[in-house]
Scaffold this motif. Sequence first.
Motif, short mmCIF file in Angstrom:
data_model
loop_
_atom_site.label_atom_id
_atom_site.label_comp_id
_atom_site.label_asym_id
_atom_site.label_seq_id
_atom_site.Cartn_x
_atom_site.Cartn_y
_atom_site.Cartn_z
N GLN A 31 0.81 -1.22 0.00
CA GLN A 31 0.00 0.00 0.00
C GLN A 31 0.85 1.27 0.00
OE1 GLN A 31 -2.24 0.89 3.66
NE2 GLN A 31 -1.03 -0.71 4.65
N PHE A 32 2.13 1.14 0.25
CA PHE A 32 3.01 2.30 0.29
C PHE A 32 3.87 2.32 -0.99
CE2 PHE A 32 2.39 0.95 4.72
CZ PHE A 32 1.74 2.06 5.20
N SER A 33 3.67 3.31 -1.82
CA SER A 33 4.38 3.36 -3.10
C SER A 33 5.88 3.59 -2.94
CB SER A 33 3.78 4.45 -3.98
OG SER A 33 3.91 5.71 -3.36
N ASN A 34 6.29 4.17 -1.84
CA ASN A 34 7.71 4.48 -1.66
C ASN A 34 8.44 3.45 -0.79
OD1 ASN A 34 6.24 5.30 0.52
ND2 ASN A 34 7.50 7.05 0.98
N VAL A 35 7.81 2.30 -0.52
CA VAL A 35 8.43 1.24 0.26
C VAL A 35 8.64 0.02 -0.64
CG1 VAL A 35 8.23 -0.28 2.27
CG2 VAL A 35 7.35 2.06 2.39
N ILE A 36 9.88 -0.44 -0.71
CA ILE A 36 10.24 -1.57 -1.55
C ILE A 36 10.81 -2.66 -0.66
CG2 ILE A 36 11.72 -2.32 -3.45
CD1 ILE A 36 11.91 0.87 -3.99
N SER A 37 10.27 -3.87 -0.80
CA SER A 37 10.81 -5.01 -0.05
C SER A 37 11.74 -5.77 -0.98
CB SER A 37 9.67 -5.91 0.43
OG SER A 37 10.20 -6.99 1.14
N LYS A 38 13.04 -5.70 -0.72
CA LYS A 38 14.03 -6.35 -1.57
C LYS A 38 14.29 -7.80 -1.18
CE LYS A 38 16.73 -2.77 -3.57
NZ LYS A 38 18.07 -2.43 -3.97
N GLY A 39 13.99 -8.15 0.05
CA GLY A 39 14.29 -9.51 0.50
C GLY A 39 15.77 -9.70 0.70
N PHE A 40 16.22 -10.94 0.51
CA PHE A 40 17.63 -11.27 0.70
C PHE A 40 18.47 -10.60 -0.38
CE2 PHE A 40 21.34 -13.89 -0.24
CZ PHE A 40 21.95 -13.91 1.00
N VAL A 41 19.60 -10.02 0.03
CA VAL A 41 20.54 -9.38 -0.88
C VAL A 41 21.90 -10.02 -0.64
CG1 VAL A 41 21.66 -7.20 -1.47
CG2 VAL A 41 19.25 -7.21 -0.85
N ASP A 42 22.53 -10.51 -1.73
CA ASP A 42 23.84 -11.17 -1.61
C ASP A 42 24.91 -10.25 -1.05
OD1 ASP A 42 23.29 -13.78 -2.50
OD2 ASP A 42 23.36 -13.12 -4.59
N ASP A 43 24.96 -9.03 -1.56
CA ASP A 43 26.02 -8.09 -1.18
C ASP A 43 25.39 -6.76 -0.79
OD1 ASP A 43 28.29 -6.58 -0.88
OD2 ASP A 43 29.11 -7.03 -2.86
N LEU A 44 25.59 -6.35 0.44
CA LEU A 44 24.97 -5.13 0.93
C LEU A 44 25.73 -3.86 0.56
CD1 LEU A 44 23.87 -6.38 4.45
CD2 LEU A 44 22.40 -5.83 2.51
N LYS A 45 26.88 -3.98 -0.08
CA LYS A 45 27.68 -2.78 -0.39
C LYS A 45 26.88 -1.74 -1.15
CE LYS A 45 31.80 -5.27 -0.87
NZ LYS A 45 32.23 -6.03 -1.98
N ASP A 46 26.16 -2.16 -2.19
CA ASP A 46 25.38 -1.20 -2.97
C ASP A 46 24.24 -0.60 -2.15
OD1 ASP A 46 26.93 -1.40 -5.25
OD2 ASP A 46 25.72 -3.02 -6.10
N VAL A 47 23.64 -1.41 -1.30
CA VAL A 47 22.56 -0.91 -0.44
C VAL A 47 23.10 0.19 0.46
CG1 VAL A 47 20.93 -1.51 1.40
CG2 VAL A 47 21.29 -3.09 -0.51
N TYR A 48 24.22 -0.06 1.11
CA TYR A 48 24.80 0.93 2.01
C TYR A 48 25.29 2.16 1.24
CZ TYR A 48 24.78 -2.62 5.69
OH TYR A 48 24.39 -3.55 6.62
N ARG A 49 25.86 1.94 0.07
CA ARG A 49 26.39 3.04 -0.74
C ARG A 49 25.29 4.03 -1.11
NH1 ARG A 49 28.52 0.16 -4.70
NH2 ARG A 49 30.41 -0.23 -3.52
N ASN A 50 24.08 3.52 -1.32
CA ASN A 50 22.97 4.36 -1.76
C ASN A 50 22.07 4.82 -0.62
OD1 ASN A 50 23.66 4.22 -4.55
ND2 ASN A 50 22.85 2.15 -4.59
N ALA A 51 22.34 4.37 0.59
CA ALA A 51 21.46 4.69 1.73
C ALA A 51 21.82 6.03 2.36
CB ALA A 51 21.57 3.59 2.78
N LYS A 52 20.79 6.75 2.72
CA LYS A 52 20.97 8.00 3.47
C LYS A 52 20.96 7.70 4.97
CE LYS A 52 20.05 12.68 3.60
NZ LYS A 52 20.79 13.69 2.95
N VAL A 53 20.21 6.64 5.35
CA VAL A 53 20.10 6.25 6.76
C VAL A 53 19.76 4.76 6.81
CG1 VAL A 53 17.64 6.89 6.90
CG2 VAL A 53 19.01 6.82 8.99
N CYS A 54 20.23 4.10 7.85
CA CYS A 54 19.87 2.70 8.10
C CYS A 54 18.92 2.70 9.29
CB CYS A 54 21.12 1.87 8.42
SG CYS A 54 20.74 0.17 8.89
#
Length: 143
Positions: A31-54
């Motif tokens: 129901q939230f257009s700006n929330v994405i559930s990615k599930g399991f991610v092999d390598d978190l480097k890209d996630v952290y690189r693009n994150a403004k906050v955890c």
Amino acid sequence: MDPILRKKVSDYSIELVGKGAPKAFKTYLKQFSNVISKGFVDDLKDVYRNAKVCIAPMVFVAGQQNKVLEAMMAGVPVVATSFANGGIKAMPDKEILIADSAEEFAKKIQIVFEDSNKADQLANAAQSFVLKDFQWENVPNQF
């Protein structure tokens, strides 16, 4: 938290990363257009690189504190529950932001989005904290 956060921060998206989210929760998130559930991610480097906050709204801990430490080491400001910080013992408001309710999470996330100096200070202090207190040679001293 999303409706509360939407009132405080206008432009954002949330990526939920990790395996094991209940199907009902994934359905709820649709129901939230700006929330994405990615599930399991092999390598978190890209996630952290693009994150403004955890965001770490953990209410139980089973190895998940490592994810908080990884984010801190990656230079991403962390907003976590006091429970998630319990085993880490980062200094609140200096190395980590603590929130134990949806309203508190929204307020702390807003700080990161609106105060880039504070966000940078948190990220740098968190990275230094992890380097100082969580190196393998220091771990035995904690027990």
